[in-house]
Structures are given as structure tokens and as C-alpha cells.
Scaffold this active site. Structure first.
Site, PDB file in Angstrom:
ATOM      1  N   GLU A   1       0.834  -1.203   0.000  1.00 15.73           N
ATOM      2  CA  GLU A   1       0.000   0.000   0.000  1.00 15.73           C
ATOM      3  C   GLU A   1       0.871   1.257   0.000  1.00 15.73           C
ATOM      4  OE1 GLU A   1      -2.415   1.532  -0.757  1.00 15.73           O
ATOM      5  OE2 GLU A   1      -4.018   1.545   0.719  1.00 15.73           O
ATOM      6  N   ASP A   2       0.370   2.322  -0.564  1.00 15.02           N
ATOM      7  CA  ASP A   2       1.132   3.575  -0.566  1.00 15.02           C
ATOM      8  C   ASP A   2       1.104   4.253   0.793  1.00 15.02           C
ATOM      9  OD1 ASP A   2      -1.573   4.135  -0.805  1.00 15.02           O
ATOM     10  OD2 ASP A   2      -1.357   5.644  -2.353  1.00 15.02           O
TER      11      ASP A   2
ATOM     12  N   ASP B   1      -3.897   5.604   6.342  1.00 13.93           N
ATOM     13  CA  ASP B   1      -4.427   6.810   6.961  1.00 13.93           C
ATOM     14  C   ASP B   1      -5.404   6.360   8.054  1.00 13.93           C
ATOM     15  OD1 ASP B   1      -4.841   9.927   6.116  1.00 13.93           O
ATOM     16  OD2 ASP B   1      -6.781   9.059   6.565  1.00 13.93           O
TER      17      ASP B   1
ATOM     18  N   PHE C   1      -1.690  16.191   4.336  1.00 16.58           N
ATOM     19  CA  PHE C   1      -1.954  15.595   3.031  1.00 16.58           C
ATOM     20  C   PHE C   1      -0.685  15.657   2.179  1.00 16.58           C
ATOM     21  CE2 PHE C   1      -3.463  15.409  -1.317  1.00 16.58           C
ATOM     22  CZ  PHE C   1      -4.278  14.304  -1.243  1.00 16.58           C
TER      23      PHE C   1
ATOM     24  N   ASP D   1      -1.781  10.864  -5.057  1.00 18.55           N
ATOM     25  CA  ASP D   1      -2.373  11.913  -5.880  1.00 18.55           C
ATOM     26  C   ASP D   1      -3.179  12.928  -5.087  1.00 18.55           C
ATOM     27  OD1 ASP D   1      -4.486   9.972  -5.259  1.00 18.55           O
ATOM     28  OD2 ASP D   1      -5.715  11.194  -6.588  1.00 18.55           O
TER      29      ASP D   1
ATOM     30  N   ARG E   1       0.778  11.936  -9.374  1.00 20.03           N
ATOM     31  CA  ARG E   1       1.254  10.569  -9.086  1.00 20.03           C
ATOM     32  C   ARG E   1       2.638  10.283  -9.645  1.00 20.03           C
ATOM     33  NH1 ARG E   1      -2.998   7.576  -6.970  1.00 20.03           N
ATOM     34  NH2 ARG E   1      -5.068   7.989  -7.804  1.00 20.03           N
TER      35      ARG E   1
HETATM   36  P1  IMP Z   1      -7.366   4.759   4.591  1.00 19.57           P
HETATM   37  O1  IMP Z   1      -8.368   3.745   4.142  1.00 19.57           O
HETATM   38  O2  IMP Z   1      -8.018   5.907   5.311  1.00 19.57           O
HETATM   39  O3  IMP Z   1      -6.219   4.179   5.363  1.00 19.57           O
HETATM   40  O4  IMP Z   1      -6.845   5.475   3.314  1.00 19.57           O
HETATM   41  C1  IMP Z   1      -5.874   5.000   2.549  1.00 19.57           C
HETATM   42  C2  IMP Z   1      -5.967   5.522   1.151  1.00 19.57           C
HETATM   43  O5  IMP Z   1      -6.283   6.914   1.092  1.00 19.57           O
HETATM   44  C3  IMP Z   1      -4.603   5.378   0.547  1.00 19.57           C
HETATM   45  O6  IMP Z   1      -4.526   4.190  -0.162  1.00 19.57           O
HETATM   46  C4  IMP Z   1      -4.487   6.598  -0.343  1.00 19.57           C
HETATM   47  O7  IMP Z   1      -4.885   6.254  -1.631  1.00 19.57           O
HETATM   48  C5  IMP Z   1      -5.421   7.620   0.239  1.00 19.57           C
HETATM   49  N1  IMP Z   1      -4.688   8.630   1.039  1.00 19.57           N
HETATM   50  C6  IMP Z   1      -4.589   8.715   2.382  1.00 19.57           C
HETATM   51  N2  IMP Z   1      -3.844   9.750   2.776  1.00 19.57           N
HETATM   52  C7  IMP Z   1      -3.430  10.352   1.642  1.00 19.57           C
HETATM   53  C8  IMP Z   1      -2.580  11.497   1.372  1.00 19.57           C
HETATM   54  O8  IMP Z   1      -2.047  12.187   2.260  1.00 19.57           O
HETATM   55  N3  IMP Z   1      -2.371  11.783   0.056  1.00 19.57           N
HETATM   56  C9  IMP Z   1      -2.917  11.068  -0.956  1.00 19.57           C
HETATM   57  N4  IMP Z   1      -3.706   9.987  -0.754  1.00 19.57           N
HETATM   58  C10 IMP Z   1      -3.961   9.638   0.530  1.00 19.57           C
HETATM   59 MG    MG Z   2      -3.865   3.735  -1.938  1.00 25.42          MG
END
Ligand code: IMP
Ligand code: MG
Length: 179
Positions: free
Chosen positions: A103-104, A107, A156, A163, A169
Site C-alpha cells: 500500500e502507498d 491513513d 496531506f 495523488d 502521481r
Molecule cells: P485509509 O483507508 O483511510 O487508510 O486510506 C488509505 C488511502 O487513502 C490510501 O490508499 C491513499 O490512496 C489515500 N490517502 C490517504 N492519505 C493520503 C494522502 O495524504 N495523500 C494522498 N492519498 C492519501
Molecule cells: Mg492507496
């Protein structure tokens, strides 16, 4: 590399440079190579954001492996929506396998929670989570993150796969929003 960039309506300043990212990716690859020695893991890359991390990571992976992709989306603009859309699901047989989720960024943690539930339901033998970036103050879940590149505050970010509204990206460095 530019110190400051503008993407759509927002300004970003450089935060993590490509050379630093590369060191972290190597560190994660080394740990995976060590931990999964003798196994044949299936790497499941979460599109779109993890494409660049996965490409760099996989070049450093030495254990025999398979790679596949899932596509989930939970973000809109600069916010997590709490609703996860599954655009491409898990198409591989995962029963009995060691799986590494790539995963990138983690959050709220919801996206990976959903994947872990799916993988458990499908009886994966062992599931590891590898993320380039982790926001511990936003994390609302309870699972273990096995491999983390960078822990960052709740800002962010974009670049290196990440992105803002679909843009940025391709940037080789990671940028942080200027509030
Ligand atoms: P989660 O489900 O809240 O953990 O969100 C994860 C997904 O939200 C990641 O796979 C990202 O694609 C996107 N995301 C979360 N934080 C950021 C950020 O700071 N910049 C860009 N994309 C984000
Ligand atoms: Mg992602």
C-alpha cells in the site's frame, strides 16, 4: 526537483526526497526477504497509489513470488470518505498462501482493514502489510502494520504514486500540502 509546486488549487512543498524514499524501500525489501525466506508470497498491490512503490519494491525482492493487483478507492480530494469502492477485487487463489499487501499510505486504516477481512474470509495462511507511509494519528483500526517506510503527521501528501484529485502521481519525490 522543485522545492514548491502547485497542483490544481493547492500548493505543496517537498517533504521526502527520492533518495530517502529509495533507502526506505530497500530497508522494507531487506526485511521481507529475511522474514519470508523459503516462502512463495503473493504480493497484492493496492492500485492506484501503490504502483510506484510496488515497482521499486519488487525489483529488490529476492524470494520467489507472484504479484497481482487490487483496486480500491476511499479518498476524494484531500479527505477519506469512509466508503470504500472495490473496483478490481482479488482474482487470485489466496487460500493457504502467504500474502503481502503493498500500500502507498495508511491513513484511517479502513482500506486495508477491508482487504484483511477479505483475505481472512478466503483463508490466506498469513497476511503481512507493507506501507510506504503511515499516519499514526489518523489510524482508527487495530491490525499490525508489518513494514512501514515513513511515519508522518496528518498532513496531506502527494507524489511517488500518491495523488491530489488524480494529479501528481508521477512525481519522484513526496510533497506536503502548504496550509
Ligand atoms: P485509509 O483507508 O483511510 O487508510 O486510506 C488509505 C488511502 O487513502 C490510501 O490508499 C491513499 O490512496 C489515500 N490517502 C490517504 N492519505 C493520503 C494522502 O495524504 N495523500 C494522498 N492519498 C492519501
Ligand atoms: Mg492507496
Amino acid at each position: 526537483m522543485k522545492e514548491k509546486i502547485k497542483v490544481k488549487d493547492k500548493e505543496f512543498s517537498v517533504f521526502i526526497k527520492a533518495a530517502e524514499i529509495d533507502k526506505s524501500v530497500s530497508r522494507i525489501a531487506d526485511a521481507i526477504n529475511e522474514d519470508l525466506k523459503g516462502k512463495v508470497p503473493l504480493f497484492l498491490v493496492v492500485l492506484n497509489g501503490a504502483f510506484m512503490f510496488a515497482a521499486d519494491l519488487m525489483k529488490k525482492i529476492k524470494v520467489e513470488n507472484n504479484i497481482s493487483f487490487v483496486k480500491l478507492s476511499s479518498y476524494s480530494g484531500t479527505r477519506s470518505t469512509q466508503v470504500i469502492n472495490e473496483l478490481i477485487g482479488i482474482n487470485e487463489v489466496v487460500k493457504g498462501r502467504t500474502v503481502v499487501i503493498v500500500e502507498d499510505i495508511i491513513d484511517s486504516g479502513l482500506t486495508i482493514r477491508r482487504m484483511l477481512d477479505n483475505l481472512n474470509q478466503q483463508e490466506a495462511a498469513d497476511v503481512k502489510v507493507a506501507t510506504l507511509v503511515y499516519k499514526p494519528n489518523a489510524f482508527k483500526s487495530d491490525y499490525k502494520i508489518d513494514y512501514t517506510g515513513f511515519e508522518i503527521p496528518n498532513d496531506f501528501i502527494l507524489g511517488y504514486g500518491l495523488d491530489y484529485d488524480g494529479f501528481g502521481r508521477n512525481l519522484p519525490d513526496i510533497y506536503k500540502i502548504v496550509e
